[in-house]
Each structure stands twice: as C-alpha cells, then as structure tokens.
Design a protein around this motif. Structure first.
Motif, mmCIF file in Angstrom:
data_model
loop_
_atom_site.group_PDB
_atom_site.id
_atom_site.type_symbol
_atom_site.label_atom_id
_atom_site.label_comp_id
_atom_site.label_asym_id
_atom_site.label_seq_id
_atom_site.Cartn_x
_atom_site.Cartn_y
_atom_site.Cartn_z
ATOM 1 N N ASP A 95 0.699 -1.525 -0.108
ATOM 2 C CA ASP A 95 0.064 -0.331 -0.279
ATOM 3 C C ASP A 95 0.798 1.400 -0.175
ATOM 4 O O ASP A 95 0.570 2.635 -0.268
ATOM 5 N N LYS A 116 -12.430 -2.048 -2.843
ATOM 6 C CA LYS A 116 -12.479 -0.780 -2.231
ATOM 7 C C LYS A 116 -10.955 -0.097 -1.381
ATOM 8 O O LYS A 116 -11.086 0.829 -1.001
ATOM 9 N N ARG A 117 -9.872 -0.877 -1.006
ATOM 10 C CA ARG A 117 -8.913 -0.195 -0.872
ATOM 11 C C ARG A 117 -8.493 0.702 -1.239
ATOM 12 O O ARG A 117 -7.815 1.859 -1.103
ATOM 13 N N HIS A 121 -10.279 3.846 -1.967
ATOM 14 C CA HIS A 121 -10.461 4.634 -0.318
ATOM 15 C C HIS A 121 -9.155 4.875 -0.800
ATOM 16 O O HIS A 121 -9.332 6.479 -0.888
ATOM 17 N N TRP A 122 -7.602 4.959 -0.730
ATOM 18 C CA TRP A 122 -6.223 5.737 -1.335
ATOM 19 C C TRP A 122 -7.402 6.579 -2.119
ATOM 20 O O TRP A 122 -6.686 7.948 -1.999
ATOM 21 N N LYS A 164 -9.477 8.359 -3.134
ATOM 22 C CA LYS A 164 -10.654 9.291 -2.305
ATOM 23 C C LYS A 164 -9.971 10.154 -1.828
ATOM 24 O O LYS A 164 -10.081 11.506 -1.103
ATOM 25 N N HIS A 165 -8.873 9.506 -1.084
ATOM 26 C CA HIS A 165 -8.289 10.694 0.533
ATOM 27 C C HIS A 165 -7.249 11.395 -0.375
ATOM 28 O O HIS A 165 -7.099 12.568 0.264
ATOM 29 N N ALA A 183 -18.767 -0.167 -5.524
ATOM 30 C CA ALA A 183 -17.458 1.056 -4.332
ATOM 31 C C ALA A 183 -17.162 2.334 -5.291
ATOM 32 O O ALA A 183 -16.775 3.196 -5.021
ATOM 33 N N ALA A 228 -17.950 5.741 -5.105
ATOM 34 C CA ALA A 228 -16.485 6.906 -5.942
ATOM 35 C C ALA A 228 -16.553 8.121 -6.546
ATOM 36 O O ALA A 228 -16.656 9.680 -7.002
ATOM 37 N N SER A 234 -15.091 11.804 -8.005
ATOM 38 C CA SER A 234 -13.319 11.086 -7.764
ATOM 39 C C SER A 234 -13.084 10.363 -8.920
ATOM 40 O O SER A 234 -14.101 10.477 -10.109
#
Length: 481
Positions: free
Chosen positions: A188, A247-248, A251-252, A254-255, A273, A277, A282
């Motif tokens: 990651d 999804k992981r 998440h990154w 989007k963040h 998912a 986004a 996103s």
C-alpha cells in the motif's frame, strides 16, 4: 433511426465539411452510415495522407480510391487498452508476439493496442520501454502505446523518472496488489507513493486489485485438502477477494484525490464502491473485459476449465449482471481484453493442480466484434459500444488523434456488416495460440475491413497489412473530465 447529414439537417459531427477545391484525397468511403459515440449519420468519409479530411454527403471522389460502404456501418477503430504481448509469466511466455497480437487486433477492428511492459528490480522506466519499442518497431501491425508496470521503486529513482516518462508519451503506470511470489506485487505504501507522484506529473496509476494474503490462505487450504481442479482457482479468489482490494484502492484514491484506473473489474461489490466514488467526483475509471460479460465462474467446472483460468477469474451470475447494468448506465468507462493467451499444453500443466495453470486468455480479436454484436442484438447501442471500446480509452489515456471519425483524426476506420452471422473458432482467428475460450460463440454482424491510418490492413477475413506498420503513440496528458 439513422439521420442523413445534409445541408438542411443539423449534424453534430463537428467534422462535417466539404473537401476544399483542388485538394487531393487518397480514399473516400462512400454511402455508409458513420457511427461515433455521439452520432449516427449517413455520410461519406474522405481520407488523405492517413488522416480524415472530410465527413459529409456526396463528397467528390475524383482521383481517389472509392470504397462503397452501402448498407454498412463506418466506425472508428477500437483501442484495446489492456494487452500482454510476449509477456513472461508462469514459467512461459504468452503465446502472441507483438506481430501475432497486433495482426489479430487488426483483424478484429482494433487499430491501437496498449501493452504492459514490466519493470523489474534495478530497471529504469526508459530501459523497460526501450526494450519493447525495438521489438514493436519491427513487428507491430497497428499503432501501439504502453502502460509501464512498476514493481520496484529503485530507492526512489522511479518516482524521479515519472515526469520525464510523461513527457515522452508514457502517462500511465500499472501496479499489482497480487503476484507476491513472482516479484510483481507492491504494498500500500508503494502504491500511494506512485499514485501521488502520478497526480503531480499528470499521469495515472492503473491497478490490478485482489487481496494477496487471502489468495495465499485459500490456496494453501485447498491444496492441503486435495482440491486441485480449476474450480478452486475461482474459489481461491472469489468475489470478496477482489472486492476488498477494489475498495481499499478506491479509499486511497478518494483520500488523496488522485486518479485511478481499475483494470479488469469483475465483481459486483467492488464495482459498486468504485461507482459510488465516481459519483463523488473522484477521478476513478473502471475497465471490464468481454470474458466477464460472457462467462461466469461455472466455466471452471468444465472439463476444459483450465483454459478459462485468468486473474481475476470469472465470477458468479450476480456479478455479471451488475457489470452489464453498469455498461448500460455509464458506470463502466472502458471495455478492454487483458489479452494474454497461452498454448493448450501450457494450460495442461495445471490439469491436476490449478496453481500451475498460466493465468490468461485470448481476446484482442474478439473485443470489438463481441461488443458490436451486443449492440446489433439490441443489448446496448452502437454508440455505447464505440464509447467503451474507442472514444473513452482515447480520452482517458490521451490519444488525441484516436477514438472518433472526425476531421484531423487518424483514419483508423472499421467497416462493419451488421448482416453477417459469424461463429468464432480458433480456425478463423489470426493469433498464434492453438485454442480460444471464444470457440463456438456466435456473433451477429462482423467487421469486413479495417483501415489503420488510411491503409487497409484487414479485408474480408484476411490480414493484408504488414509487420512494422504500427507507430508508437506519444500520448498527451489526458483531459479526463
């Protein structure tokens, strides 16, 4: 209903204009129905020096070669944004060389292929690309571009190279969340570093998303229990294994507000998912493949199930239904193939142990015919098929001269006969593999000619192009909005 483009009917194809008086035209495709992602019109297409110079009605044909496309559709060439040609993997090399793979592409209406050359520890991006370019310059039958796979940061040197790579026309890089033992996986932290640098330099990260630890756990358990058939390839990496990684990654992305392209999406949960986004603006793009739209995990129960082994595997019917729904409503951006075929004897290595089966299937010659057949049968529109297979990949990956039939674009053109009934067989394909998962699939309609930059490269079943014709596509920073 088809609209005729003329002096009194508004036509939104921006390239509609007459050829200026005295201009030389090499080729005119007359009397066909021109289809783009946004328009369907009766029009002629004028070509000069490999470029489209006019789209209009009754174009003057004096001195030009004329192709009569009456009753046919005239389409932009497809872009297969995901192929693995001559790729070392699983103890062998994928069956299609750059020559065979791009020859097959031409015969399926694909006029640009994106390949995935792989960086190994100690290699620079430029070294990876240069090693492939030398081969492609000799072998490629259609135009080509690259997404460079990154497996190692080389103590940060790769991050420093990325800006120069973008300037040279390589504006996308791929990561794997899997293939730990093969030395291809990134963690990651590496993934996020690459994503942030890509955002900074105007590039994008492509990702193969599956959870490697769950896969390893499942494989160890199945082998200990003597469960070794191809069915357990699917059960070792079922829906939840892909969904967690999707999804992981989302998440990154989007963040960090960084662009992300999810390759070969196959599962419902991860798809949902990613679509959510996208709704939040996103910069996320979703690719799926024809094999996930046609086959379900039930193929792994077949006697020849090992031939269908690819990663991620085909999933259950519920996921396939979700993919088609997203195709229709715009949730999926691109359909590409992940073309990576192997010979039958190599697939047979895993007859009694699914972990020994080289992962990959054929598809580059089947992409456009399959999606156009879906359109011809009313499942989607022809405009949607072109959007997914040509216009969107051109836009997302910065291929400014590709993806549509418009003045100034490359004359990458497919003439499609909607009345042909075609049955796919290894005997009528143009690759070097000895079997295909598409054997016996029946299509309604089929390409009859392919033009690459104005040159005829496929004609009524025969490849008529040449090795070395294809050119490297130096891509722009894409306008993805």
């Amino acid at each position: 209903m088809y609209r005729r483009c003329n002096g009194t009917t508004k036509c939104s194809i921006k390239s509609r204009r007459p050829i200026r008086q005295g201009a030389h035209v090499d080729l005119i495709i007359k009397n066909g129905t021109v289809v783009t992602a946004s328009d369907t019109v009766k029009a002629d297409v004028g070509i000069r020096d490999g470029k489209i110079v006019a789209v209009g009605v009754d174009l003057a044909a004096e001195g030009a070669k004329v192709v009569d496309a009456s009753g046919k559709l005239v389409l932009p060439g497809a872009i297969d944004a995901h192929t693995h040609l001559a790729m070392p993997f699983g103890g062998t090399t994928s069956a299609d060389s750059y020559l065979a793979g791009t020859r097959a592409a031409a015969c399926g209406g694909v006029t640009t292929v994106f390949d995935y050359p792989m960086q190994r520890k100690g290699m620079s991006i430029q070294q990876v690309i240069d090693s492939k370019k030398a081969i492609c310059e000799q072998e490629a039958c259609v135009d080509y571009a690259y997404h460079c796979i990154i497996t190692d940061l080389n103590e940060g040197a790769i991050l420093e190279e990325m800006a120069a790579a973008v300037e040279s026309g390589i504006s996308s890089f791929k990561c794997f969340f899997v293939y730990k033992k093969e030395g291809m996986m990134v963690d990651d932290g590496t993934f996020v570093q690459l994503m942030l640098k890509a955002k900074e330099v105007g590039a994008m990260i492509n990702l193969h998303a599956e959870n490697p630890d769950l896969i390893d756990y499942n494989i160890e358990r199945f082998l200990a229990e003597g469960k070794t058939s191809a069915w357990y390839h699917y059960l070792s990496r079922p829906e939840y294994v892909e969904a967690e990684a999707d999804k992981r990654a989302v998440h990154w992305a989007k963040h960090f507000q960084a662009p992300l392209y999810l390759v070969h999406m196959a599962d419902e949960e991860g798809l949902e998912a990613a679509i959510e986004a996208k709704k939040d603006n996103s910069d996320i793009f979703i690719e799926t493949c024809p094999q996930y739209l046609e086959f379900t995990c039930d193929v792994y129960k077949r006697e020849d199930g090992r031939n269908f082994v690819c990663s991620p595997p085909m999933k259950a019917q519920q996921s396939q239904d979700a993919l088609w729904k997203a195709i229709k409503n715009g949730g999926i951006d691109v359909v590409a193939t992940d073309h990576c075929p192997f010979q039958s004897n190599e697939k047979d290595w895993g007859k009694d142990d699914f972990t020994k089966i080289p992962n990959g299937c054929a598809g580059v010659e089947n992409l456009y015919p399959y999606m156009l057949s879906a359109a011809n049968q009313g499942k989607i529109s022809f405009n949607k098929a072109i959007e997914l297979c040509s216009t969107n990949p051109a836009k997302i990956f910065g291929c400014a001269n590709k993806g549509s039939i418009a003045v100034g674009k490359d004359a990458d053109i497919v003439i499609y006969d909607p009345e042909i009934d075609f049955t796919i067989s290894v005997d009528n394909m143009h690759s070097d593999y000895d079997h295909t998962i598409w054997e016996g699939i029946q299509l309604k309609g089929y390409p009859i000619q392919t033009y690459s930059r104005g040159r005829l490269v496929y004609d009524h079943g025969d490849f008529v192009g040449e090795a070395g014709w294809g050119k490297f596509i130096k891509r722009e920073k894409a306008n993805r909005g």
